[in-house]
Motif scaffolding. Sequence first.
Motif, short mmCIF file in Angstrom:
data_model
loop_
_atom_site.label_atom_id
_atom_site.label_comp_id
_atom_site.label_asym_id
_atom_site.label_seq_id
_atom_site.Cartn_x
_atom_site.Cartn_y
_atom_site.Cartn_z
N LYS A 9 -50.51 -22.26 41.39
CA LYS A 9 -51.31 -22.60 40.22
C LYS A 9 -52.75 -22.18 40.47
CE LYS A 9 -52.83 -26.75 37.80
NZ LYS A 9 -52.58 -28.17 37.55
N GLY A 11 -55.43 -22.27 37.86
CA GLY A 11 -56.35 -23.17 37.18
C GLY A 11 -56.20 -23.00 35.69
N MET A 12 -56.97 -23.80 34.96
CA MET A 12 -56.85 -23.79 33.50
C MET A 12 -58.02 -23.06 32.85
SD MET A 12 -55.19 -27.36 32.29
CE MET A 12 -54.70 -26.64 30.73
N THR A 13 -57.76 -22.50 31.70
CA THR A 13 -58.80 -21.91 30.87
C THR A 13 -58.29 -21.97 29.43
OG1 THR A 13 -60.13 -19.94 30.47
CG2 THR A 13 -57.91 -19.58 31.32
N THR A 25 -52.75 -22.44 31.41
CA THR A 25 -52.85 -22.50 32.86
C THR A 25 -52.41 -21.15 33.41
OG1 THR A 25 -52.19 -24.80 32.74
CG2 THR A 25 -52.20 -23.80 34.91
N HIS A 180 -42.95 -24.75 28.52
CA HIS A 180 -44.27 -24.14 28.37
C HIS A 180 -44.12 -22.77 27.73
CE1 HIS A 180 -46.68 -27.00 30.66
NE2 HIS A 180 -45.60 -27.19 31.37
N ALA A 197 -50.85 -27.88 30.48
CA ALA A 197 -51.20 -28.25 31.85
C ALA A 197 -49.95 -28.31 32.72
CB ALA A 197 -51.91 -29.60 31.86
N LEU A 198 -50.11 -27.96 33.99
CA LEU A 198 -49.00 -27.97 34.93
C LEU A 198 -49.22 -29.06 35.97
CD1 LEU A 198 -48.53 -24.15 35.63
CD2 LEU A 198 -47.57 -25.54 33.80
N ASN A 202 -54.87 -27.30 41.69
CA ASN A 202 -55.03 -25.85 41.72
C ASN A 202 -54.70 -25.35 43.12
OD1 ASN A 202 -55.89 -26.01 39.12
ND2 ASN A 202 -58.05 -25.69 39.58
N ILE B 6 -59.36 -16.43 36.64
CA ILE B 6 -59.78 -17.11 35.42
C ILE B 6 -60.85 -16.27 34.72
CG2 ILE B 6 -60.97 -19.15 34.55
CD1 ILE B 6 -59.52 -20.76 36.65
#
Lengths: 215, 127
Positions: A9, A11-13, A25, A180, A197-198, A202, B6
Amino acid sequence: MPPTLLGRKVGMTRIYDGDVMVPVTLVKAGPCVVTQLKVADGKDGYNAVQLGFEDIRAKVTTQAEIGHAAKAGTAPKRAFREVRFEGSADKTVGETLNVGVFEGVSHVDVIGTSKGKGFQGVMKRHHFGGQPASHGCERKHRSPGSIASHATWRGQCGKPKKGLRMAGRMGGDRVTSIGHKLVGIDAENGLLVLKGALPGANGSLVLVTRSRKAS
Amino acid sequence: MMNKYIELIEKPQLAAKTDEIAVGDTVDVHCKIKEGDKERVQVFSGTVLCFNGRGLTRTFTVRRIVMNEGVERIFPTNSPNVVKVVKKRAGKTRRAKLFYLRDRVGKGTRLAEVAKAGKKGDAKSAD
């Protein structure tokens, strides 16, 4: 074998899909090497493909692990997972899989390890309601309350029934997050862009597979 | 460590729509509105109170007075729904967040205009 990869993983954006903002994610998935095939009509008794992920230095692993990877003609791996399925394997030992296997997949399931929460009370851990804030309630607003009497099946033999929900260690469990939407694939960087979200922090290991439900 | 990925996803989505806008400016925000099937552009004009966040999550707050009632809207800087942001007037400020304007009424809400041909930094921000 359903499209499956091990990854980390990132990260998220967010991504704008037309006018709509989609929370996503990123997962750095693969490359994974097929290290072993298990067959139903052999000594294994079931069909599975074993995937190896991330090279590891020979110094920090064992001769057994090195030998196992060498059978597939690859370097020793950090993580292994078996993917069980019905029917034929359509994979060979030593084959390398990358994000291209998810071409044409609409939804995926993700298996990871949730973040450890430490020792938590029943309100956080099991969503209990707690006790009243007032009306004479003193110093026990977040307590679980009574755990049943001995007269019921819940409290036989002077003991509470096994599995009664109480305070304790929370998180750090294997979690499967299903359905997902696969928003995008970046083959160049080996990235999967997944909606939502997972589980886990991260950088934690996740197994991404085609969704059993949606696709 | 892995944030480069990202960044890779976010960078193509960044828009330069508010690069010329600063806190205290009076602006016209052209915003897409969907009404059923129809789509039109609505203009919201007011004073920029603050910027929040960075990168793709950056937003800015615009405040105006409508029928004696303060109205504030928060726009995501990089949203495709924000068509364009037009700077009408450069306000002179000494702070990054102009929340004190919420407590003011009438003439007190006005900000001094930045001199158009003033110091070297001002020449760029003037229309």
